[in-house]
Design a protein around this motif. Sequence first.
Motif, PDB file in Angstrom:
ATOM      1  N   LYS A  27     -42.930 -73.498  26.480  1.00  0.00           N
ATOM      2  CA  LYS A  27     -41.618 -73.067  26.975  1.00  0.00           C
ATOM      3  C   LYS A  27     -41.237 -71.724  26.348  1.00  0.00           C
ATOM      4  O   LYS A  27     -40.718 -70.847  27.031  1.00  0.00           O
ATOM      5  CB  LYS A  27     -40.540 -74.107  26.675  1.00  0.00           C
ATOM      6  CG  LYS A  27     -39.186 -73.688  27.208  1.00  0.00           C
ATOM      7  CD  LYS A  27     -38.154 -74.770  27.127  1.00  0.00           C
ATOM      8  CE  LYS A  27     -36.852 -74.261  27.733  1.00  0.00           C
ATOM      9  NZ  LYS A  27     -35.882 -75.314  27.919  1.00  0.00           N
ATOM     10  N   LEU A  31     -40.475 -68.257  28.453  1.00  0.00           N
ATOM     11  CA  LEU A  31     -39.258 -67.459  28.316  1.00  0.00           C
ATOM     12  C   LEU A  31     -39.567 -66.032  27.899  1.00  0.00           C
ATOM     13  O   LEU A  31     -38.964 -65.086  28.406  1.00  0.00           O
ATOM     14  CB  LEU A  31     -38.301 -68.108  27.320  1.00  0.00           C
ATOM     15  CG  LEU A  31     -37.508 -69.290  27.849  1.00  0.00           C
ATOM     16  CD1 LEU A  31     -36.767 -69.999  26.717  1.00  0.00           C
ATOM     17  CD2 LEU A  31     -36.521 -68.839  28.909  1.00  0.00           C
ATOM     18  N   GLU A  72     -30.731 -71.173  29.225  1.00  0.00           N
ATOM     19  CA  GLU A  72     -31.890 -71.941  28.759  1.00  0.00           C
ATOM     20  C   GLU A  72     -31.933 -72.029  27.239  1.00  0.00           C
ATOM     21  O   GLU A  72     -32.475 -72.988  26.688  1.00  0.00           O
ATOM     22  CB  GLU A  72     -33.188 -71.351  29.302  1.00  0.00           C
ATOM     23  CG  GLU A  72     -33.457 -71.788  30.721  1.00  0.00           C
ATOM     24  CD  GLU A  72     -34.852 -71.442  31.175  1.00  0.00           C
ATOM     25  OE1 GLU A  72     -35.825 -71.934  30.565  1.00  0.00           O
ATOM     26  OE2 GLU A  72     -34.953 -70.693  32.153  1.00  0.00           O
ATOM     27  N   SER A  75     -30.571 -75.246  26.176  1.00  0.00           N
ATOM     28  CA  SER A  75     -31.158 -76.461  26.742  1.00  0.00           C
ATOM     29  C   SER A  75     -31.630 -77.462  25.692  1.00  0.00           C
ATOM     30  O   SER A  75     -31.829 -78.632  26.005  1.00  0.00           O
ATOM     31  CB  SER A  75     -32.322 -76.103  27.677  1.00  0.00           C
ATOM     32  OG  SER A  75     -33.401 -75.551  26.945  1.00  0.00           O
TER      33      SER A  75
END
Length: 132
Positions: A27, A31, A72, A75
């Motif tokens: 992840k 990003l 995000e 998150s």
Amino acid sequence: MKEPKIIKVEDGGRQLTFKIYPFSATKSEDLMIRIALMTGKNLDIESALGYKDVIKALVSVPHVEAKALLDELLSEVYKIDGKSEAKFSFDDADGYISSPLTIIKLRIESFKVNFGFFPDLVRQFYPEEPSS
């Protein structure tokens, strides 16, 4: 995997506690790539790039694109209340967060947890010149 970070934030005279879980490597990489692609289109790569050029490219990203990535960052943020954790949600944040600065602090802390290695990475590519 890194341990989550506990932070305490003063918000409207109350102290709030949050836990930020680090992103997975995949992840984080996703990003980073998306941020690079989004800001890269605003850079003049044919000229020598400096720190100011990168900042200028970052701040020229349209709000809608930037907001999605900034959201995000939240998150993996959880509000701690006693022994329970509740995932951060914009739907209920106004029920316990009174200052917009609290949300900005959460984004900054999440960035530090997940991308705190950037200064070291930049130094690898742009080492400081020895002082005379």
